[in-house]
Motif scaffolding. Structure first.
Motif, mmCIF file in Angstrom:
data_model
loop_
_atom_site.group_PDB
_atom_site.id
_atom_site.type_symbol
_atom_site.label_atom_id
_atom_site.label_comp_id
_atom_site.label_asym_id
_atom_site.label_seq_id
_atom_site.Cartn_x
_atom_site.Cartn_y
_atom_site.Cartn_z
ATOM 1 N N ASN A 20 72.426 15.246 99.071
ATOM 2 C CA ASN A 20 72.986 13.947 98.724
ATOM 3 C C ASN A 20 73.588 14.015 97.316
ATOM 4 O O ASN A 20 72.953 14.477 96.380
ATOM 5 C CB ASN A 20 71.901 12.866 98.795
ATOM 6 N N ASN A 21 74.834 13.563 97.172
ATOM 7 C CA ASN A 21 75.552 13.518 95.889
ATOM 8 C C ASN A 21 75.786 14.898 95.280
ATOM 9 O O ASN A 21 75.849 15.033 94.060
ATOM 10 C CB ASN A 21 74.826 12.609 94.880
ATOM 11 N N ARG A 22 75.896 15.934 96.085
ATOM 12 C CA ARG A 22 76.250 17.270 95.599
ATOM 13 C C ARG A 22 77.548 17.696 96.267
ATOM 14 O O ARG A 22 77.893 17.219 97.341
ATOM 15 C CB ARG A 22 75.148 18.277 95.914
ATOM 16 N N LYS A 23 78.251 18.596 95.618
ATOM 17 C CA LYS A 23 79.524 19.083 96.154
ATOM 18 C C LYS A 23 79.259 20.221 97.135
ATOM 19 O O LYS A 23 79.167 21.389 96.741
ATOM 20 C CB LYS A 23 80.432 19.558 95.030
ATOM 21 N N VAL A 24 79.109 19.860 98.408
ATOM 22 C CA VAL A 24 78.857 20.845 99.457
ATOM 23 C C VAL A 24 79.650 20.475 100.713
ATOM 24 O O VAL A 24 80.036 19.325 100.913
ATOM 25 C CB VAL A 24 77.357 20.952 99.836
ATOM 26 N N VAL A 25 79.844 21.491 101.527
ATOM 27 C CA VAL A 25 80.362 21.296 102.876
ATOM 28 C C VAL A 25 79.348 21.945 103.801
ATOM 29 O O VAL A 25 78.952 23.096 103.584
ATOM 30 C CB VAL A 25 81.749 21.952 103.064
ATOM 31 N N VAL A 26 78.904 21.213 104.811
ATOM 32 C CA VAL A 26 77.926 21.737 105.765
ATOM 33 C C VAL A 26 78.607 21.850 107.129
ATOM 34 O O VAL A 26 79.120 20.868 107.662
ATOM 35 C CB VAL A 26 76.690 20.816 105.870
ATOM 36 N N PHE A 27 78.628 23.069 107.656
ATOM 37 C CA PHE A 27 79.152 23.318 108.992
ATOM 38 C C PHE A 27 77.963 23.488 109.929
ATOM 39 O O PHE A 27 77.062 24.284 109.669
ATOM 40 C CB PHE A 27 80.000 24.595 109.022
ATOM 41 N N TRP A 28 77.972 22.763 111.034
ATOM 42 C CA TRP A 28 76.881 22.817 111.997
ATOM 43 C C TRP A 28 77.378 23.564 113.227
ATOM 44 O O TRP A 28 78.250 23.105 113.942
ATOM 45 C CB TRP A 28 76.454 21.411 112.346
ATOM 46 N N GLY A 29 76.819 24.742 113.474
ATOM 47 C CA GLY A 29 77.150 25.527 114.660
ATOM 48 C C GLY A 29 78.493 26.223 114.640
ATOM 49 O O GLY A 29 79.089 26.415 115.699
ATOM 50 N N PRO A 30 78.983 26.666 113.470
ATOM 51 C CA PRO A 30 80.292 27.331 113.479
ATOM 52 C C PRO A 30 80.211 28.728 114.088
ATOM 53 O O PRO A 30 79.185 29.397 114.026
ATOM 54 C CB PRO A 30 80.649 27.418 111.996
ATOM 55 N N LYS A 31 81.316 29.151 114.679
ATOM 56 C CA LYS A 31 81.463 30.522 115.158
ATOM 57 C C LYS A 31 82.442 31.191 114.206
ATOM 58 O O LYS A 31 83.580 30.745 114.069
ATOM 59 C CB LYS A 31 81.988 30.549 116.587
ATOM 60 N N LEU A 32 81.977 32.245 113.549
ATOM 61 C CA LEU A 32 82.777 32.922 112.533
ATOM 62 C C LEU A 32 83.092 34.349 112.968
ATOM 63 O O LEU A 32 82.253 35.026 113.567
ATOM 64 C CB LEU A 32 82.039 32.936 111.195
ATOM 65 N N PHE A 46 76.466 30.595 113.974
ATOM 66 C CA PHE A 46 75.431 30.272 113.003
ATOM 67 C C PHE A 46 74.933 28.860 113.287
ATOM 68 O O PHE A 46 75.694 28.014 113.755
ATOM 69 C CB PHE A 46 75.997 30.321 111.575
ATOM 70 N N ASP A 47 73.680 28.591 112.973
ATOM 71 C CA ASP A 47 73.181 27.226 113.120
ATOM 72 C C ASP A 47 73.807 26.339 112.055
ATOM 73 O O ASP A 47 74.330 25.271 112.363
ATOM 74 C CB ASP A 47 71.663 27.184 113.050
ATOM 75 N N PHE A 48 73.748 26.776 110.800
ATOM 76 C CA PHE A 48 74.362 26.032 109.698
ATOM 77 C C PHE A 48 74.961 27.012 108.707
ATOM 78 O O PHE A 48 74.364 28.059 108.425
ATOM 79 C CB PHE A 48 73.322 25.171 108.955
ATOM 80 N N VAL A 49 76.124 26.678 108.191
ATOM 81 C CA VAL A 49 76.718 27.386 107.067
ATOM 82 C C VAL A 49 77.029 26.322 106.020
ATOM 83 O O VAL A 49 77.692 25.325 106.315
ATOM 84 C CB VAL A 49 77.993 28.155 107.462
ATOM 85 N N ILE A 50 76.519 26.551 104.818
ATOM 86 C CA ILE A 50 76.699 25.591 103.731
ATOM 87 C C ILE A 50 77.531 26.246 102.643
ATOM 88 O O ILE A 50 77.218 27.354 102.195
ATOM 89 C CB ILE A 50 75.338 25.157 103.154
ATOM 90 N N VAL A 51 78.600 25.580 102.252
ATOM 91 C CA VAL A 51 79.404 26.027 101.127
ATOM 92 C C VAL A 51 79.035 25.110 99.965
ATOM 93 O O VAL A 51 79.350 23.924 99.984
ATOM 94 C CB VAL A 51 80.914 25.951 101.448
ATOM 95 N N ASP A 52 78.341 25.681 98.977
ATOM 96 C CA ASP A 52 77.864 24.916 97.827
ATOM 97 C C ASP A 52 78.778 25.204 96.645
ATOM 98 O O ASP A 52 78.746 26.287 96.064
ATOM 99 C CB ASP A 52 76.421 25.308 97.508
ATOM 100 N N MET A 53 79.636 24.226 96.299
ATOM 101 C CA MET A 53 80.589 24.404 95.220
ATOM 102 C C MET A 53 79.899 24.489 93.853
ATOM 103 O O MET A 53 80.371 25.191 92.972
ATOM 104 C CB MET A 53 81.606 23.254 95.192
ATOM 105 N N GLY A 54 78.790 23.781 93.684
ATOM 106 C CA GLY A 54 78.060 23.813 92.424
ATOM 107 C C GLY A 54 77.440 25.176 92.153
ATOM 108 O O GLY A 54 77.506 25.697 91.040
ATOM 109 N N LEU A 55 76.830 25.771 93.176
ATOM 110 C CA LEU A 55 76.225 27.093 93.031
ATOM 111 C C LEU A 55 77.233 28.219 93.223
ATOM 112 O O LEU A 55 76.918 29.382 92.948
ATOM 113 C CB LEU A 55 75.103 27.279 94.061
ATOM 114 N N LYS A 56 78.425 27.864 93.734
ATOM 115 C CA LYS A 56 79.427 28.868 94.109
ATOM 116 C C LYS A 56 78.795 29.873 95.080
ATOM 117 O O LYS A 56 78.814 31.093 94.850
ATOM 118 C CB LYS A 56 80.002 29.552 92.887
ATOM 119 N N ALA A 57 78.215 29.316 96.140
ATOM 120 C CA ALA A 57 77.494 30.140 97.109
ATOM 121 C C ALA A 57 77.783 29.672 98.533
ATOM 122 O O ALA A 57 78.081 28.506 98.766
ATOM 123 C CB ALA A 57 75.995 30.053 96.845
ATOM 124 N N ILE A 58 77.693 30.619 99.443
ATOM 125 C CA ILE A 58 77.761 30.326 100.872
ATOM 126 C C ILE A 58 76.396 30.675 101.446
ATOM 127 O O ILE A 58 75.906 31.788 101.271
ATOM 128 C CB ILE A 58 78.867 31.124 101.568
#
Length: 102
Positions: free
Chosen positions: A40-52, A65-77
């Motif tokens: 909540n209130n963080r810069k993220v994108v959450v993908f639910w069930g993506p096929k990569l 994948f069940d979930f893939v999270i792109v966290d802009m604050g942590l600069k992490a996937i």
């Protein structure tokens, strides 16, 4: 656990693959709700069930994948594998997914 009435409504038989898949879907939904609260209130994108597409795997090699999270604050996937139970077999299965990406 679903009782007889619920199974009949969902047109499922007790002890079948359908009930196992339903438990997994419920676990994913519960995890999604917790992720919404946590991020909540963080810069993220959450993908639910993506096929990569996997790197170096050639045409058509994909992994779900069940979930893939792109966290802009942590600069992490972050990839998350959701399980409705945890034992030696499911832990190995979840960890094996990470190895396929290397």
């Amino acid at each position: 656990r679903l009782d007889e009435k619920d199974l009949q409504f969902l047109q499922m038989k007790p002890g079948t693959q359908d009930s196992h898949v339903a438990r997994g879907d419920i676990a994913e939904k519960e995890l999604f709700e917790e992720l919404k609260k946590f991020y909540n209130n963080r810069k993220v994108v959450v993908f639910w069930g993506p096929k990569l597409r996997l790197p170096g795997g050639g045409k058509g090699r994909v992994q779900e994948f069940d979930f893939v999270i792109v966290d802009m604050g942590l600069k992490a996937i972050i990839g998350i594998e959701s399980k409705d139970s945890l034992n030696k077999k499911t832990a190995k299965s979840a960890a094996a997914g990470d190895q396929q990406l290397l």
